[in-house]
Write a protein that holds these residues in place. Structure first.
Motif, PDB file in Angstrom:
ATOM      1  N   VAL A 167       0.842  -1.195   0.000  1.00 16.23           N
ATOM      2  CA  VAL A 167       0.000   0.000   0.000  1.00 16.23           C
ATOM      3  C   VAL A 167       0.879   1.247   0.000  1.00 16.23           C
ATOM      4  O   VAL A 167       1.838   1.341   0.774  1.00 16.23           O
ATOM      5  N   LEU A 168       0.549   2.205  -0.873  1.00  4.91           N
ATOM      6  CA  LEU A 168       1.158   3.528  -0.848  1.00  4.91           C
ATOM      7  C   LEU A 168       0.074   4.498  -0.423  1.00  4.91           C
ATOM      8  O   LEU A 168      -0.923   4.689  -1.126  1.00  4.91           O
ATOM      9  N   LEU A 169       0.259   5.094   0.740  1.00  6.74           N
ATOM     10  CA  LEU A 169      -0.755   5.910   1.393  1.00  6.74           C
ATOM     11  C   LEU A 169      -0.338   7.374   1.402  1.00  6.74           C
ATOM     12  O   LEU A 169       0.708   7.721   1.932  1.00  6.74           O
ATOM     13  N   VAL A 170      -1.164   8.235   0.808  1.00  7.82           N
ATOM     14  CA  VAL A 170      -1.000   9.680   0.921  1.00  7.82           C
ATOM     15  C   VAL A 170      -1.957  10.152   2.002  1.00  7.82           C
ATOM     16  O   VAL A 170      -3.156   9.857   1.957  1.00  7.82           O
ATOM     17  N   GLU A 171      -1.415  10.852   2.986  1.00  4.04           N
ATOM     18  CA  GLU A 171      -2.236  11.249   4.126  1.00  4.04           C
ATOM     19  C   GLU A 171      -1.780  12.599   4.654  1.00  4.04           C
ATOM     20  O   GLU A 171      -0.604  12.789   4.958  1.00  4.04           O
ATOM     21  N   GLN A 172      -2.725  13.549   4.707  1.00  6.49           N
ATOM     22  CA  GLN A 172      -2.424  14.879   5.213  1.00  6.49           C
ATOM     23  C   GLN A 172      -2.127  14.847   6.709  1.00  6.49           C
ATOM     24  O   GLN A 172      -1.289  15.595   7.209  1.00  6.49           O
ATOM     25  N   ASP A 173      -2.807  13.960   7.425  1.00  7.21           N
ATOM     26  CA  ASP A 173      -2.631  13.851   8.864  1.00  7.21           C
ATOM     27  C   ASP A 173      -1.459  12.917   9.140  1.00  7.21           C
ATOM     28  O   ASP A 173      -1.587  11.690   9.084  1.00  7.21           O
TER      29      ASP A 173
END
Length: 247
Positions: free
Chosen positions: A191-197
Protein backbone atom coordinates in the motif's frame (compact mmCIF):
# COMPACT_ATOMS: atom_id res chain seq x y z
CA UNK A 1 8.16 -8.35 7.36
CA UNK A 2 8.26 -6.79 3.90
CA UNK A 3 8.98 -8.85 0.81
CA UNK A 4 9.80 -8.26 -2.82
CA UNK A 5 9.72 -4.84 -4.48
CA UNK A 6 6.32 -4.27 -6.07
CA UNK A 7 6.56 -0.60 -7.01
CA UNK A 8 9.69 1.42 -7.63
CA UNK A 9 9.84 5.05 -8.70
CA UNK A 10 13.23 6.07 -10.04
CA UNK A 11 14.03 9.74 -10.63
CA UNK A 12 10.39 10.50 -11.44
CA UNK A 13 9.66 13.88 -13.02
CA UNK A 14 6.03 14.85 -13.70
CA UNK A 15 3.68 17.80 -13.76
CA UNK A 16 1.13 19.72 -15.76
CA UNK A 17 2.39 21.52 -18.84
CA UNK A 18 5.16 23.86 -17.79
CA UNK A 19 4.48 23.29 -14.09
CA UNK A 20 6.78 20.60 -12.71
CA UNK A 21 5.24 18.98 -9.62
CA UNK A 22 7.73 16.14 -9.04
CA UNK A 23 11.49 16.62 -9.28
CA UNK A 24 13.38 13.34 -9.53
CA UNK A 25 11.37 11.41 -6.94
CA UNK A 26 12.49 7.89 -6.01
CA UNK A 27 10.67 5.53 -3.65
CA UNK A 28 9.86 1.86 -3.20
CA UNK A 29 6.84 -0.12 -1.99
CA UNK A 30 7.39 -3.76 -1.07
CA UNK A 31 4.96 -6.60 -0.59
CA UNK A 32 3.58 -6.77 2.92
CA UNK A 33 4.08 -3.13 3.87
CA UNK A 34 2.18 0.13 4.09
CA UNK A 35 4.29 3.09 2.94
CA UNK A 36 3.10 6.62 3.66
CA UNK A 37 3.81 9.81 1.77
CA UNK A 38 3.36 12.98 3.80
CA UNK A 39 3.73 16.63 2.94
CA UNK A 40 1.88 19.92 2.84
CA UNK A 41 -0.82 20.77 0.33
CA UNK A 42 0.80 21.32 -3.04
CA UNK A 43 3.82 19.16 -2.25
CA UNK A 44 3.03 16.84 -5.16
CA UNK A 45 1.55 13.88 -3.25
CA UNK A 46 -1.60 13.42 -5.34
CA UNK A 47 0.37 14.02 -8.55
CA UNK A 48 2.67 11.18 -7.57
CA UNK A 49 -0.27 8.78 -7.09
CA UNK A 50 -1.84 9.88 -10.36
CA UNK A 51 1.45 9.32 -12.16
CA UNK A 52 1.71 5.81 -10.78
CA UNK A 53 -1.91 5.14 -11.77
CA UNK A 54 -1.30 6.47 -15.28
CA UNK A 55 -3.48 9.59 -15.07
CA UNK A 56 -0.42 11.84 -15.38
CA UNK A 57 2.38 10.93 -17.79
CA UNK A 58 5.92 11.40 -16.45
CA UNK A 59 8.39 13.52 -18.40
CA UNK A 60 11.41 11.85 -16.78
CA UNK A 61 12.38 8.87 -14.69
CA UNK A 62 10.62 5.53 -14.52
CA UNK A 63 7.68 3.77 -12.86
CA UNK A 64 8.53 0.10 -12.32
CA UNK A 65 5.96 -2.54 -11.41
CA UNK A 66 7.68 -5.75 -10.29
CA UNK A 67 10.75 -4.58 -12.17
CA UNK A 68 8.89 -3.82 -15.43
CA UNK A 69 8.90 -0.25 -16.75
CA UNK A 70 5.25 0.81 -17.08
CA UNK A 71 5.88 4.56 -17.46
CA UNK A 72 4.17 4.74 -20.86
CA UNK A 73 1.36 2.28 -20.20
CA UNK A 74 -2.29 3.48 -20.16
CA UNK A 75 -4.59 3.32 -17.13
CA UNK A 76 -6.54 0.17 -18.16
CA UNK A 77 -3.31 -1.76 -18.70
CA UNK A 78 -2.01 -0.72 -15.28
CA UNK A 79 -5.27 -1.73 -13.64
CA UNK A 80 -5.07 -5.18 -15.19
CA UNK A 81 -1.40 -5.41 -14.18
CA UNK A 82 -2.26 -4.77 -10.53
CA UNK A 83 -2.34 -1.02 -9.81
CA UNK A 84 -5.47 0.40 -8.15
CA UNK A 85 -6.14 3.98 -7.05
CA UNK A 86 -8.60 4.92 -4.30
CA UNK A 87 -9.05 8.63 -5.08
CA UNK A 88 -9.37 11.51 -2.68
CA UNK A 89 -12.99 12.15 -1.75
CA UNK A 90 -14.05 8.53 -2.43
CA UNK A 91 -15.79 9.40 -5.74
CA UNK A 92 -18.33 6.63 -5.60
CA UNK A 93 -21.12 6.66 -8.19
CA UNK A 94 -23.85 8.05 -5.95
CA UNK A 95 -27.03 7.03 -7.87
CA UNK A 96 -25.77 3.47 -8.43
CA UNK A 97 -26.14 0.69 -5.89
CA UNK A 98 -23.28 -0.53 -3.73
CA UNK A 99 -23.31 -3.76 -5.72
CA UNK A 100 -23.08 -2.01 -9.09
CA UNK A 101 -20.24 0.22 -7.85
CA UNK A 102 -18.33 -2.93 -6.96
CA UNK A 103 -19.08 -4.52 -10.31
CA UNK A 104 -17.51 -1.51 -12.02
CA UNK A 105 -14.33 -2.19 -10.08
CA UNK A 106 -14.17 -5.66 -11.58
CA UNK A 107 -14.88 -4.54 -15.14
CA UNK A 108 -13.02 -6.63 -17.70
CA UNK A 109 -12.33 -9.55 -15.37
CA UNK A 110 -13.68 -13.06 -15.90
CA UNK A 111 -17.10 -13.81 -14.44
CA UNK A 112 -15.70 -16.25 -11.89
CA UNK A 113 -13.08 -13.72 -10.79
CA UNK A 114 -15.77 -11.06 -10.32
CA UNK A 115 -17.91 -13.44 -8.26
CA UNK A 116 -14.92 -14.33 -6.09
CA UNK A 117 -14.06 -10.64 -5.71
CA UNK A 118 -17.60 -9.78 -4.63
CA UNK A 119 -17.65 -12.60 -2.08
CA UNK A 120 -14.30 -11.49 -0.67
CA UNK A 121 -15.35 -7.82 -0.53
CA UNK A 122 -18.64 -8.55 1.22
CA UNK A 123 -16.81 -10.78 3.66
CA UNK A 124 -14.27 -8.04 4.35
CA UNK A 125 -16.93 -5.30 4.60
CA UNK A 126 -20.11 -6.75 6.17
CA UNK A 127 -21.79 -3.33 6.16
CA UNK A 128 -21.49 -3.19 2.39
CA UNK A 129 -23.10 -6.61 2.18
CA UNK A 130 -26.00 -5.35 4.30
CA UNK A 131 -26.40 -2.30 2.04
CA UNK A 132 -25.63 -3.88 -1.33
CA UNK A 133 -28.89 -2.66 -2.84
CA UNK A 134 -28.66 0.91 -1.51
CA UNK A 135 -27.61 3.85 -3.68
CA UNK A 136 -23.99 4.61 -2.82
CA UNK A 137 -24.84 8.25 -2.20
CA UNK A 138 -26.97 7.30 0.81
CA UNK A 139 -24.03 5.69 2.66
CA UNK A 140 -22.16 7.46 5.44
CA UNK A 141 -18.72 8.89 4.74
CA UNK A 142 -17.01 5.91 6.34
CA UNK A 143 -19.13 3.45 4.39
CA UNK A 144 -18.39 5.29 1.16
CA UNK A 145 -14.67 5.00 1.95
CA UNK A 146 -15.11 1.26 2.49
CA UNK A 147 -16.93 1.08 -0.84
CA UNK A 148 -14.15 2.98 -2.62
CA UNK A 149 -11.57 0.59 -1.17
CA UNK A 150 -13.73 -2.43 -1.98
CA UNK A 151 -14.21 -1.22 -5.55
CA UNK A 152 -10.42 -0.93 -5.94
CA UNK A 153 -9.92 -4.43 -4.52
CA UNK A 154 -12.26 -5.87 -7.18
CA UNK A 155 -9.39 -5.64 -9.67
CA UNK A 156 -7.20 -7.86 -7.41
CA UNK A 157 -4.41 -5.25 -7.16
CA UNK A 158 -0.92 -5.81 -5.87
CA UNK A 159 -0.23 -2.07 -5.47
CA UNK A 160 -3.01 -0.12 -3.73
CA UNK A 161 -2.79 3.69 -3.90
CA UNK A 162 -4.80 5.51 -1.24
CA UNK A 163 -5.27 9.29 -1.52
CA UNK A 164 -6.30 10.96 1.77
CA UNK A 165 -8.54 8.14 3.07
CA UNK A 166 -9.19 9.88 6.41
CA UNK A 167 -10.36 13.15 4.85
CA UNK A 168 -13.69 14.30 6.29
CA UNK A 169 -14.16 11.29 8.57
CA UNK A 170 -14.84 11.30 12.31
CA UNK A 171 -11.94 10.06 14.48
CA UNK A 172 -13.74 6.81 15.35
CA UNK A 173 -14.28 6.07 11.65
CA UNK A 174 -10.69 7.02 10.83
CA UNK A 175 -9.54 4.33 13.28
CA UNK A 176 -11.86 1.78 11.67
CA UNK A 177 -10.69 2.63 8.15
CA UNK A 178 -7.11 2.52 9.43
CA UNK A 179 -7.58 -1.08 10.55
CA UNK A 180 -8.84 -1.90 7.07
CA UNK A 181 -5.82 -0.24 5.44
CA UNK A 182 -3.27 -2.14 7.51
CA UNK A 183 -5.06 -5.35 6.54
CA UNK A 184 -4.62 -4.66 2.83
CA UNK A 185 -0.87 -5.31 2.79
CA UNK A 186 -0.02 -8.97 2.42
CA UNK A 187 2.30 -11.51 0.86
CA UNK A 188 1.55 -10.21 -2.63
CA UNK A 189 0.25 -6.69 -1.98
CA UNK A 190 1.60 -3.37 -0.76
CA UNK A 191 0.00 0.00 0.00
CA UNK A 192 1.16 3.53 -0.85
CA UNK A 193 -0.75 5.91 1.39
CA UNK A 194 -1.00 9.68 0.92
CA UNK A 195 -2.24 11.25 4.13
CA UNK A 196 -2.42 14.88 5.21
CA UNK A 197 -2.63 13.85 8.86
CA UNK A 198 0.91 12.69 9.63
CA UNK A 199 -0.08 11.22 12.99
CA UNK A 200 -2.62 8.96 11.26
CA UNK A 201 -0.10 8.04 8.57
CA UNK A 202 2.55 7.08 11.11
CA UNK A 203 0.13 4.85 12.99
CA UNK A 204 -0.65 2.90 9.84
CA UNK A 205 2.61 2.79 7.90
CA UNK A 206 5.82 0.78 8.22
CA UNK A 207 7.92 3.32 6.33
CA UNK A 208 7.43 6.84 5.08
CA UNK A 209 8.67 9.58 2.79
CA UNK A 210 8.43 13.33 3.36
CA UNK A 211 7.70 15.21 0.13
CA UNK A 212 8.24 18.97 -0.05
CA UNK A 213 7.69 20.98 -3.24
CA UNK A 214 8.19 17.90 -5.36
CA UNK A 215 11.36 16.68 -3.65
CA UNK A 216 11.84 13.81 -1.20
CA UNK A 217 13.34 15.50 1.87
CA UNK A 218 13.75 12.49 4.13
CA UNK A 219 12.64 8.87 4.34
CA UNK A 220 12.80 5.94 6.71
CA UNK A 221 10.86 3.80 9.18
CA UNK A 222 7.91 5.72 10.59
CA UNK A 223 9.32 5.51 14.13
CA UNK A 224 12.40 7.36 12.89
CA UNK A 225 10.39 9.95 10.98
CA UNK A 226 8.18 10.57 14.02
CA UNK A 227 11.26 11.63 15.97
CA UNK A 228 12.68 13.81 13.18
CA UNK A 229 12.63 17.44 14.37
CA UNK A 230 11.53 18.74 10.96
CA UNK A 231 8.61 16.35 10.83
CA UNK A 232 7.59 16.96 14.44
CA UNK A 233 7.55 20.73 14.11
CA UNK A 234 5.89 20.89 10.70
CA UNK A 235 3.44 17.99 10.78
CA UNK A 236 2.93 16.77 14.35
CA UNK A 237 2.61 20.10 16.12
CA UNK A 238 5.58 19.37 18.35
CA UNK A 239 8.91 21.05 18.89
CA UNK A 240 12.30 19.79 20.04
CA UNK A 241 12.89 19.99 23.77
CA UNK A 242 15.23 22.74 24.99
CA UNK A 243 18.81 21.77 24.30
CA UNK A 244 17.80 19.39 21.49
CA UNK A 245 17.26 21.83 18.69
CA UNK A 246 18.55 20.69 15.30
CA UNK A 247 20.45 23.23 13.23
Amino acid sequence: MSGTDLLELSGLVAGYGRIVALHGVSLTVRAGEVVCLIGRNGAGKSTLLKTVAGLVRPTGGRVLLRGQDISGRPVPWRTRAGVALVPEGRRVFAPMSVHDNLLLGGYGRARKAIAAGLADTYDRFPRLAERRGQPAGTLSGGEQQMLAIGRALMSAPSVILLDEPSLGLAPRIVAEVGDIITGLAGAEAGVLLVEQDAAVAFRLADRGYLLDRGHIITAGPTATLRDDARVRSAYLGAHPAPGKQHH
